[in-house]
Design a protein around this motif. Structure first.
Motif, short mmCIF file in Angstrom:
data_model
loop_
_atom_site.label_atom_id
_atom_site.label_comp_id
_atom_site.label_asym_id
_atom_site.label_seq_id
_atom_site.Cartn_x
_atom_site.Cartn_y
_atom_site.Cartn_z
N ARG A 1 43.82 37.32 34.26
CA ARG A 1 43.86 38.39 35.27
C ARG A 1 42.48 39.05 35.41
NH1 ARG A 1 48.82 38.45 36.93
NH2 ARG A 1 50.58 38.19 35.50
N ARG A 2 41.75 39.16 34.32
CA ARG A 2 40.40 39.71 34.41
C ARG A 2 39.50 38.78 35.20
NH1 ARG A 2 39.16 39.75 29.28
NH2 ARG A 2 40.24 41.71 28.91
N LEU A 3 39.63 37.49 34.97
CA LEU A 3 38.84 36.53 35.75
C LEU A 3 39.19 36.63 37.23
CD1 LEU A 3 36.90 34.16 36.11
CD2 LEU A 3 38.81 32.61 35.57
N GLY A 4 40.47 36.75 37.53
CA GLY A 4 40.89 36.88 38.92
C GLY A 4 40.26 38.07 39.60
N ALA A 5 40.26 39.20 38.93
CA ALA A 5 39.65 40.41 39.48
C ALA A 5 38.16 40.23 39.70
CB ALA A 5 39.91 41.60 38.55
N HIS A 6 37.49 39.58 38.74
CA HIS A 6 36.05 39.34 38.87
C HIS A 6 35.75 38.38 40.02
CE1 HIS A 6 35.33 40.53 34.38
NE2 HIS A 6 35.54 41.57 35.17
#
Length: 223
Positions: free
Chosen positions: A202-207
């Motif tokens: 999810r952090r990668l998606g946001a980035h």
């Protein structure tokens, strides 16, 4: 002439064999690349005694690869369809909303695959393989949800310069594919904590959404 159900539909045994071959091929290609994996190796890894098992179920290596791509594209489509429907109902769509609808289904699919998974690294192999690159792109762009999403694209200024539009799409595609492959590899090989896999995805998606918004805006402004 009508085709009987027995002929038209594969048997459960055939379906299981196809699934095993697809999973084995995805893992082997992800870990070793296309050049280092033979059709025979795929059959052996899938536990198939028949040396011609892959050719029986898929005819060619490329047909096997295309089937794997299509299966993942369909899985992501199930996530994107309700998101597209919500955007259609809202009417006006911002660039960030549109890009979110591109990225989030990919992230959700990776989360569903669990750890370890191989799809991200498998896809990274296909997008740099000349004979497979175009199919890997179209397998996703031609899904029902993506065709609907294209109609909602908030800005088409790049159409004045098709070269800029194509380059922008290529940059975004490579960024998403290879960043997902990198995280998948880190999780599978213990460089990232598998217990926190969902949070990492999810952090990668946001980035990715933030990065692609910036990239798209900059390219459009200079088109």
């Amino acid at each position: 002439m009508k085709v009987s159900a027995a002929v038209a539909s594969p048997s459960p045994r055939s379906t299981r064999a196809r699934d095993k071959l697809m999973h084995a091929a995805e893992r082997l290609y992800a870990e070793h690349g296309f050049a280092n994996v033979s059709i025979r190796m795929v059959g052996e890894a899938a536990g198939q005694r028949n040396k011609s098992a892959v050719q029986y179920h898929f005819s060619t290596r490329d047909e096997l690869i295309q089937a794997i791509l299509a299966r993942h594209a369909a899985a992501m489509d199930t996530h994107r369809i309700p998101m597209v429907a919500a955007l259609e109902a809202a009417g006006e769509v911002s660039l960030q909303e549109w890009i979110t609808c591109v990225i989030e289904p990919t992230i959700e699919h990776h989360i569903e695959l669990g750890t370890p998974s191989w799809y991200g690294r498998f896809l990274a192999q296909t997008v740099v393989e000349p004979s497979l690159r175009e199919y890997s792109v179209q397998a996703h762009l031609r899904t029902p949800s993506f065709r609907r999403l294209e109609k909602l694209r908030p800005s088409r200024r790049h159409e004045r310069d098709p070269e800029v539009g194509a380059r922008s799409a290529a940059m975004i595609r490579l960024l998403v594919v290879h960043m997902c492959a990198e995280l998948e590899g880190d999780l599978a090989e213990g460089r990232a904590d598998p217990a926190g896999a969902e949070q990492s995805w999810r952090r990668l998606g946001a980035h990715l959404i933030t990065a692609i918004c910036g990239l798209s805006t900059a390219l459009l402004e200079n088109a």
